[in-house]
Design a protein around this motif. Sequence first.
Motif, PDB file in Angstrom:
ATOM      1  N   VAL A 125      12.506  10.643   1.803  1.00  0.00           N
ATOM      2  CA  VAL A 125      12.825   9.929   3.043  1.00  0.00           C
ATOM      3  C   VAL A 125      11.883   8.750   3.240  1.00  0.00           C
ATOM      4  O   VAL A 125      12.296   7.662   3.674  1.00  0.00           O
ATOM      5  CB  VAL A 125      12.763  10.907   4.232  1.00  0.00           C
ATOM      6  N   ILE A 126      10.604   8.927   2.907  1.00  0.00           N
ATOM      7  CA  ILE A 126       9.651   7.816   3.008  1.00  0.00           C
ATOM      8  C   ILE A 126      10.037   6.690   2.057  1.00  0.00           C
ATOM      9  O   ILE A 126       9.976   5.503   2.422  1.00  0.00           O
ATOM     10  CB  ILE A 126       8.229   8.329   2.718  1.00  0.00           C
ATOM     11  N   MET A 127      10.450   7.035   0.846  1.00  0.00           N
ATOM     12  CA  MET A 127      10.876   6.002  -0.095  1.00  0.00           C
ATOM     13  C   MET A 127      12.131   5.294   0.383  1.00  0.00           C
ATOM     14  O   MET A 127      12.288   4.075   0.212  1.00  0.00           O
ATOM     15  CB  MET A 127      11.112   6.620  -1.470  1.00  0.00           C
ATOM     16  N   ALA A 128      13.051   6.023   1.003  1.00  0.00           N
ATOM     17  CA  ALA A 128      14.260   5.382   1.544  1.00  0.00           C
ATOM     18  C   ALA A 128      13.894   4.397   2.647  1.00  0.00           C
ATOM     19  O   ALA A 128      14.424   3.275   2.707  1.00  0.00           O
ATOM     20  CB  ALA A 128      15.219   6.450   2.063  1.00  0.00           C
ATOM     21  N   GLU A 129      12.992   4.796   3.520  1.00  0.00           N
ATOM     22  CA  GLU A 129      12.566   3.884   4.591  1.00  0.00           C
ATOM     23  C   GLU A 129      11.832   2.681   4.028  1.00  0.00           C
ATOM     24  O   GLU A 129      11.993   1.547   4.514  1.00  0.00           O
ATOM     25  CB  GLU A 129      11.664   4.642   5.562  1.00  0.00           C
ATOM     26  N   LEU A 130      11.053   2.889   2.966  1.00  0.00           N
ATOM     27  CA  LEU A 130      10.336   1.773   2.342  1.00  0.00           C
ATOM     28  C   LEU A 130      11.294   0.764   1.733  1.00  0.00           C
ATOM     29  O   LEU A 130      11.144  -0.457   1.916  1.00  0.00           O
ATOM     30  CB  LEU A 130       9.381   2.331   1.286  1.00  0.00           C
ATOM     31  N   GLU A 131      12.301   1.238   1.005  1.00  0.00           N
ATOM     32  CA  GLU A 131      13.264   0.314   0.393  1.00  0.00           C
ATOM     33  C   GLU A 131      14.063  -0.428   1.458  1.00  0.00           C
ATOM     34  O   GLU A 131      14.370  -1.619   1.307  1.00  0.00           O
ATOM     35  CB  GLU A 131      14.207   1.095  -0.529  1.00  0.00           C
ATOM     36  N   GLU A 132      14.390   0.250   2.537  1.00  0.00           N
ATOM     37  CA  GLU A 132      15.194  -0.405   3.568  1.00  0.00           C
ATOM     38  C   GLU A 132      14.381  -1.432   4.349  1.00  0.00           C
ATOM     39  O   GLU A 132      14.861  -2.541   4.622  1.00  0.00           O
ATOM     40  CB  GLU A 132      15.749   0.662   4.519  1.00  0.00           C
ATOM     41  N   ARG A 133      13.148  -1.110   4.696  1.00  0.00           N
ATOM     42  CA  ARG A 133      12.370  -2.021   5.519  1.00  0.00           C
ATOM     43  C   ARG A 133      11.778  -3.169   4.716  1.00  0.00           C
ATOM     44  O   ARG A 133      11.616  -4.264   5.234  1.00  0.00           O
ATOM     45  CB  ARG A 133      11.251  -1.245   6.214  1.00  0.00           C
ATOM     46  N   GLU A 134      11.432  -2.925   3.447  1.00  0.00           N
ATOM     47  CA  GLU A 134      10.807  -3.986   2.661  1.00  0.00           C
ATOM     48  C   GLU A 134      11.821  -4.966   2.110  1.00  0.00           C
ATOM     49  O   GLU A 134      11.634  -6.184   2.187  1.00  0.00           O
ATOM     50  CB  GLU A 134       9.997  -3.362   1.521  1.00  0.00           C
ATOM     51  N   HIS A 135      12.914  -4.464   1.539  1.00  0.00           N
ATOM     52  CA  HIS A 135      13.887  -5.324   0.856  1.00  0.00           C
ATOM     53  C   HIS A 135      15.266  -5.279   1.488  1.00  0.00           C
ATOM     54  O   HIS A 135      16.161  -5.997   1.002  1.00  0.00           O
ATOM     55  CB  HIS A 135      14.007  -4.910  -0.618  1.00  0.00           C
ATOM     56  N   ASP A 136      15.477  -4.456   2.512  1.00  0.00           N
ATOM     57  CA  ASP A 136      16.801  -4.268   3.102  1.00  0.00           C
ATOM     58  C   ASP A 136      17.801  -3.840   2.028  1.00  0.00           C
ATOM     59  O   ASP A 136      18.962  -4.262   2.024  1.00  0.00           O
ATOM     60  CB  ASP A 136      17.273  -5.548   3.818  1.00  0.00           C
ATOM     61  N   THR A 167       0.827  -1.213   0.000  1.00  0.00           N
ATOM     62  CA  THR A 167       0.000   0.000   0.000  1.00  0.00           C
ATOM     63  C   THR A 167       0.861   1.262   0.000  1.00  0.00           C
ATOM     64  O   THR A 167       0.570   2.238  -0.705  1.00  0.00           O
ATOM     65  CB  THR A 167      -0.921  -0.005   1.223  1.00  0.00           C
ATOM     66  N   ALA A 168       1.938   1.245   0.783  1.00  0.00           N
ATOM     67  CA  ALA A 168       2.821   2.410   0.817  1.00  0.00           C
ATOM     68  C   ALA A 168       3.422   2.683  -0.550  1.00  0.00           C
ATOM     69  O   ALA A 168       3.502   3.839  -0.996  1.00  0.00           O
ATOM     70  CB  ALA A 168       3.921   2.197   1.860  1.00  0.00           C
ATOM     71  N   ARG A 169       3.840   1.623  -1.246  1.00  0.00           N
ATOM     72  CA  ARG A 169       4.442   1.824  -2.572  1.00  0.00           C
ATOM     73  C   ARG A 169       3.400   2.282  -3.586  1.00  0.00           C
ATOM     74  O   ARG A 169       3.689   3.098  -4.468  1.00  0.00           O
ATOM     75  CB  ARG A 169       5.106   0.528  -3.034  1.00  0.00           C
ATOM     76  N   GLU A 170       2.180   1.781  -3.479  1.00  0.00           N
ATOM     77  CA  GLU A 170       1.145   2.173  -4.429  1.00  0.00           C
ATOM     78  C   GLU A 170       0.809   3.660  -4.317  1.00  0.00           C
ATOM     79  O   GLU A 170       0.622   4.338  -5.323  1.00  0.00           O
ATOM     80  CB  GLU A 170      -0.116   1.329  -4.182  1.00  0.00           C
ATOM     81  N   VAL A 229       6.576  10.035  -6.936  1.00  0.00           N
ATOM     82  CA  VAL A 229       8.015   9.949  -7.226  1.00  0.00           C
ATOM     83  C   VAL A 229       8.263   9.403  -8.616  1.00  0.00           C
ATOM     84  O   VAL A 229       9.383   8.988  -8.925  1.00  0.00           O
ATOM     85  CB  VAL A 229       8.720   9.071  -6.171  1.00  0.00           C
ATOM     86  N   ALA A 230       7.239   9.388  -9.479  1.00  0.00           N
ATOM     87  CA  ALA A 230       7.405   8.839 -10.829  1.00  0.00           C
ATOM     88  C   ALA A 230       8.281   9.753 -11.662  1.00  0.00           C
ATOM     89  O   ALA A 230       8.637  10.877 -11.269  1.00  0.00           O
ATOM     90  CB  ALA A 230       6.033   8.651 -11.477  1.00  0.00           C
ATOM     91  N   MET A 231       8.618   9.253 -12.858  1.00  0.00           N
ATOM     92  CA  MET A 231       9.460  10.012 -13.780  1.00  0.00           C
ATOM     93  C   MET A 231       8.762  11.323 -14.142  1.00  0.00           C
ATOM     94  O   MET A 231       7.584  11.348 -14.464  1.00  0.00           O
ATOM     95  CB  MET A 231       9.721   9.177 -15.039  1.00  0.00           C
ATOM     96  N   GLY A 232       9.502  12.411 -14.076  1.00  0.00           N
ATOM     97  CA  GLY A 232       8.975  13.729 -14.395  1.00  0.00           C
ATOM     98  C   GLY A 232       8.449  14.499 -13.213  1.00  0.00           C
ATOM     99  O   GLY A 232       8.196  15.695 -13.327  1.00  0.00           O
ATOM    100  N   GLU A 233       8.246  13.836 -12.070  1.00  0.00           N
ATOM    101  CA  GLU A 233       7.773  14.524 -10.883  1.00  0.00           C
ATOM    102  C   GLU A 233       8.958  15.031 -10.057  1.00  0.00           C
ATOM    103  O   GLU A 233      10.087  14.591 -10.223  1.00  0.00           O
ATOM    104  CB  GLU A 233       6.910  13.587 -10.027  1.00  0.00           C
ATOM    105  N   ARG A 234       8.668  15.967  -9.152  1.00  0.00           N
ATOM    106  CA  ARG A 234       9.692  16.513  -8.261  1.00  0.00           C
ATOM    107  C   ARG A 234       9.290  16.242  -6.824  1.00  0.00           C
ATOM    108  O   ARG A 234       8.664  17.089  -6.165  1.00  0.00           O
ATOM    109  CB  ARG A 234       9.883  18.013  -8.481  1.00  0.00           C
TER     110      ARG A 234
END
Length: 523
Positions: free
Chosen positions: A362-373, A341-344, A350-355
């Motif tokens: 920071v939320i995306m960094a935490e998501l990548e670390e907690r979901e996949h390490d 749900t967080a990724r959706e 954070v898609a291509m062309g967005e800022r």
Amino acid sequence: MIRILVFLLLIGLVTLGLGFLVEQPGAMSLTWFGYHIDTSPLVGLGVVALTAVIVWSLLRFIFNLPGLVALTARARKRARGHEALARGIIAAGVGDLNKARKASQEAKKLVPNEPLALLLDAQTAQLSGDRDSAERAFRAMTEKHETRLLGLRGLHAESLRQGDHDRAHQIALQAQSIAPLSWSGQALLDRYSGQHDWEAARLCVAQNLKARLIDKETANRQRAVIDTALAMDAETTDPDRAISLLRAAVKKAPDLVPANALLARLYTQRGKLRAASKVIEAAYPKMPHPDLARAYVGMRPGDSAEDRLVRAKALARLAPKDPESAIVVATAALDAGDFLTAREVMTPLVAMGERPTARMCVIMAELEEREHDAQGLAREWLARASRAPRDPVWIADGHWSKQWAPVSPVTGKLDAYRWTQPKEELAGPVEAPPPAYQGPAAIEATPARAELAPPQPAPAPEPPPVLAPPETKAPEAPPATTASEPVKAPPRSSNGPEPVIFPLATPPDDPGTKEDNTETRLY
């Protein structure tokens, strides 16, 4: 109406008199300078009256001629003075000190009692930096009835420029007592607000509204801010009064986030969760704000992470297109471990062309670390966060703060803070998001480096030609060799000197081929 009747009555009387004279018989005879004139009495009287009027007008013009000459001279002088005033005011407006000073001196000579001459003198003194002369000119303006308020405003500005706020406040009070003006009303409101004298500030708002210096909407907004400030002071000492003030503030300004957030928090402390939820649900669509979201999601301390995620989704449905809604759901989903749900919800931000902003990265960094390490992807997102646009904060007069305040800490102005994104002086290009995480299966499907064709070594440069003596035949150049093959010297010639052989150096960027102990690494 009476004047019209009197005028008609006079016309009737004159008509009756003329008719009476016409009906009277008789004749008038005049012999003068050899001329003999016979006429009726009416015509004779008319000629005599006309002659008397002409003679009287001629004599009056002769006696008034000196005064007319003086009046014409004064009018011409006044016209020249007004022309000098116009030139001086325009010159002072554009910043031409020399022309403004020259026109001011000319205007003081031609029209010394003109109010605009004092104004031009004050503007010229301000332009030249002579504060004492400017203050004397404004003080002289206060002594004239027509320029009194203008002089008070100039003295108020000079007092503020010198940092004498007490004197400026007294001048504003004096001007407000003469006639309510926008500048004096705003000055008094800023003074009372800066000193946190909220009751005096409320009275000042009422006076400005009564004098029609502000509209009703602006007055309601200022009253709501004052009520919120009073409630913040009474939050711990008198919660009931604070709730009453906040309810009045929310009614006057429904989009005032601090009032809604504080009212919801006080309701929560009293156990009125339904009332607190209604307050936030009414305010969030008008102004999606992190304070409202935190108060709504964490309203019940005993809720599980899944329950907070459900409340976050319910709040996000009130403003589905706002990025703050996606951030609220993503944060709650991370706490609940619902990474899908967080990724959706974060993917469109954070898609291509967005800022994406720093908080999104920071939320995306935490998501990548907690979901996949995935430490590498997390570091990439954190690095992008350091270059990303800043998130919105409370900004007032160039000062930013994470907490709202009723007045500006710089100018003391009421309701100066605005929730906005800081401006970027240099906006960089839109960065592409880091690549998505690839699992072990995707890595194994990638061909190993050892199975790929080995890189061909760079060809060695050809040796320079060797010049042989004329009587002997130059030996043939050795065949080109690779960097890994040794260079063989040609056979010696007995007919001449031995040729010079330059060794072939291995290029510095060619590591050569390692046929033995080849390592295969998976990246």
